[in-house]
Design a protein around this motif. Structure first.
Motif, short mmCIF file in Angstrom:
data_model
loop_
_atom_site.label_atom_id
_atom_site.label_comp_id
_atom_site.label_asym_id
_atom_site.label_seq_id
_atom_site.Cartn_x
_atom_site.Cartn_y
_atom_site.Cartn_z
N ASP A 115 0.70 -1.31 0.09
CA ASP A 115 -0.04 -0.04 0.13
C ASP A 115 0.90 1.21 -0.06
OD1 ASP A 115 -1.33 2.32 1.50
OD2 ASP A 115 -3.00 0.94 0.82
N PHE A 116 0.72 2.11 -0.93
CA PHE A 116 1.61 3.29 -1.23
C PHE A 116 1.74 4.01 -0.02
CE2 PHE A 116 3.49 7.20 -2.59
CZ PHE A 116 4.48 6.73 -3.53
N GLY A 117 0.50 4.66 0.42
CA GLY A 117 0.33 5.84 1.58
C GLY A 117 0.99 5.48 2.89
N LYS A 118 0.50 3.86 2.98
CA LYS A 118 1.00 3.56 4.50
C LYS A 118 2.34 3.28 4.51
CE LYS A 118 -3.56 1.23 5.40
NZ LYS A 118 -4.24 -0.13 5.34
N THR A 119 3.02 2.66 3.43
CA THR A 119 4.18 2.47 3.40
C THR A 119 5.36 3.85 3.23
OG1 THR A 119 4.13 0.27 2.36
CG2 THR A 119 6.06 1.50 2.02
N TRP A 120 4.89 4.51 2.46
CA TRP A 120 5.54 5.87 2.02
C TRP A 120 5.56 7.26 2.54
CZ3 TRP A 120 10.15 4.05 0.32
CH2 TRP A 120 10.24 2.93 -0.32
N ASN A 121 4.37 7.58 2.95
CA ASN A 121 4.13 8.71 3.55
C ASN A 121 5.13 8.72 5.00
OD1 ASN A 121 2.16 9.62 2.09
ND2 ASN A 121 0.53 8.71 3.38
N VAL A 122 5.35 8.12 5.81
CA VAL A 122 6.41 8.10 6.94
C VAL A 122 7.68 8.07 6.33
CG1 VAL A 122 7.17 6.95 8.91
CG2 VAL A 122 4.79 6.83 8.49
N TRP A 123 8.02 7.42 5.41
CA TRP A 123 9.37 7.52 4.79
C TRP A 123 9.51 8.89 4.27
CZ3 TRP A 123 10.67 8.30 -0.27
CH2 TRP A 123 12.04 8.27 -0.77
N LEU A 141 0.71 14.15 -2.57
CA LEU A 141 -0.37 14.62 -3.55
C LEU A 141 -0.21 13.54 -4.76
CD1 LEU A 141 1.00 18.35 -3.56
CD2 LEU A 141 -0.84 17.22 -2.23
N PRO A 142 -1.59 13.53 -5.19
CA PRO A 142 -1.49 12.43 -6.29
C PRO A 142 -0.80 12.65 -7.55
CG PRO A 142 -3.67 13.02 -5.70
CD PRO A 142 -2.67 13.91 -4.81
N SER A 143 -0.36 13.95 -7.59
CA SER A 143 0.56 14.45 -8.87
C SER A 143 1.95 14.19 -8.46
CB SER A 143 0.43 15.58 -9.12
OG SER A 143 0.59 16.69 -8.05
N SER A 144 2.35 13.74 -7.38
CA SER A 144 3.83 13.59 -6.91
C SER A 144 4.64 12.87 -7.88
CB SER A 144 3.90 12.92 -5.18
OG SER A 144 5.42 12.73 -5.17
N LEU A 145 5.87 13.28 -8.08
CA LEU A 145 6.98 12.75 -9.05
C LEU A 145 7.27 11.35 -8.34
CD1 LEU A 145 9.38 12.89 -11.13
CD2 LEU A 145 10.62 14.01 -9.45
N ALA A 146 7.20 11.14 -7.01
CA ALA A 146 7.67 9.93 -6.17
C ALA A 146 6.79 8.77 -6.46
CB ALA A 146 7.87 10.38 -4.81
N ILE A 147 5.64 8.97 -6.84
CA ILE A 147 4.62 7.89 -6.90
C ILE A 147 5.10 6.98 -8.06
CG2 ILE A 147 2.49 7.21 -7.74
CD1 ILE A 147 1.47 10.10 -6.13
N ALA A 148 5.51 7.35 -9.26
CA ALA A 148 5.85 6.59 -10.55
C ALA A 148 7.33 7.11 -10.92
CB ALA A 148 4.95 6.67 -11.58
N GLY A 149 8.18 7.98 -10.22
CA GLY A 149 9.21 8.35 -10.86
C GLY A 149 10.44 7.30 -10.13
N ILE A 157 8.81 17.59 -4.34
CA ILE A 157 8.42 15.96 -4.44
C ILE A 157 6.91 16.06 -4.59
CG2 ILE A 157 8.28 14.18 -3.23
CD1 ILE A 157 10.91 14.98 -1.67
N GLY A 158 6.21 17.03 -4.34
CA GLY A 158 4.86 16.72 -4.21
C GLY A 158 4.33 16.06 -3.06
N PHE A 159 4.82 16.54 -1.74
CA PHE A 159 4.06 16.06 -0.51
C PHE A 159 3.69 17.16 0.18
CE2 PHE A 159 5.28 14.61 3.55
CZ PHE A 159 4.66 13.34 3.60
N ASP A 160 2.41 16.77 0.87
CA ASP A 160 1.94 17.73 1.77
C ASP A 160 2.39 17.56 3.06
OD1 ASP A 160 -0.02 19.46 3.38
OD2 ASP A 160 -1.51 18.75 1.96
N GLU A 195 15.46 10.48 -10.21
CA GLU A 195 14.53 11.88 -10.63
C GLU A 195 14.24 12.36 -9.12
OE1 GLU A 195 12.12 10.22 -14.84
OE2 GLU A 195 11.51 9.61 -12.50
N VAL A 196 13.73 11.54 -8.21
CA VAL A 196 13.61 12.01 -7.02
C VAL A 196 14.66 12.75 -6.34
CG1 VAL A 196 12.73 11.68 -4.48
CG2 VAL A 196 11.71 10.40 -6.68
#
Length: 229
Positions: A16-24, A57-65, A47-50, A69-70
């Motif tokens: 799960d993306f949010g549960k794994t990567w928000n804290v990171w 954010l849904p548009s964050s580079l980190a989601i698929a980059g 990065i596109g992080f609130d 790139e990050v």
């Protein structure tokens, strides 16, 4: 449609993306901000992080980059930018990230293998990070091939790494389903001539994934029913 192999994205798909990567991500921003609130805000924006909600954010580079790139956008916000050093830090930090499995992976993947399916992972994370996460959750050996963006075949949305997996397992691309949570995953799959399965355990909603997906499912746990297993 006869599917003989499944190629999974990692983040937002197996985990799960949010549960794994928000804290990171919050921790990475704190590290590079080094106590400078303005710098922290600049990194978060790049990065596109609130920072207020501690979510991507849904548009964050980190989601698929890719990690690189990050690293480049973080380094651009630093007083002494060193992309290689930033890249190394986030790669090693990512390998230690907390993991939230989208479903209980070991029995799920074992069931798929018992039905004769070949399994793989192709992530825009590093191969080191992918190996670390899959080993930590005890499922690395259940995959026939694990590829990262640095494995020598390129990164999504290019189809080359997906085709490399198909060649490795000896199965025609049209019988390999690409499973992912982002348009990068699905665009790559379609370019490779593969059926595409969108899952909603990432940051993209069904309206975003549907134009590129053969089917959109809540999570990977619904794939066996979709395949009629």
């Amino acid at each position: 449609m006869q599917i003989e192999a499944l190629l999974f994205d990692k983040d937002g798909t197996l985990f799960d993306f949010g549960k794994t990567w928000n804290v990171w991500c919050a921790g990475v921003i704190r590290h590079f901000a080094d106590g400078d609130a303005d710098r922290g805000q600049a990194i978060a924006k790049a990065i596109g992080f609130d920072l207020a909600t501690q979510t991507f954010l849904p548009s964050s580079l980190a989601i698929a980059g890719t990690n690189r790139e990050v690293a480049e956008v973080i380094a651009a916000q630093l007083p002494n930018p060193d992309v290689d050093a930033v890249d190394s830090y986030i790669a090693h930090a990512a390998a230690r990230a907390p993991l939230a499995e989208a479903v209980e992976l070991a029995p799920y993947l074992t069931k798929l293998r018992d039905h004769g399916l070949k399994l793989g992972v192709m992530t825009n994370d590093t191969e080191m990070g992918a190996r670390a996460h899959l080993t930590h959750t005890g499922v690395y050996d259940l995959f026939d091939l694990v590829l990262g963006s640095d494995s020598g075949h390129g990164a999504k949305p290019d189809p080359d790494p997906l085709l490399a997996f198909a060649r490795h397992v000896g199965i025609a691309p049209e019988r390999v389903a690409m499973v992912g949570d982002s348009t990068h995953d699905l665009i790559a799959g379609r370019a490779a001539g593969m059926p595409t399965v969108g899952v909603l355990t990432g940051m993209a909603g069904p309206e975003t994934l549907a134009p590129y997906a053969t089917v959109v499912l809540e999570n990977i746990g619904e794939i066996p029913a979709w395949l009629g297993l």
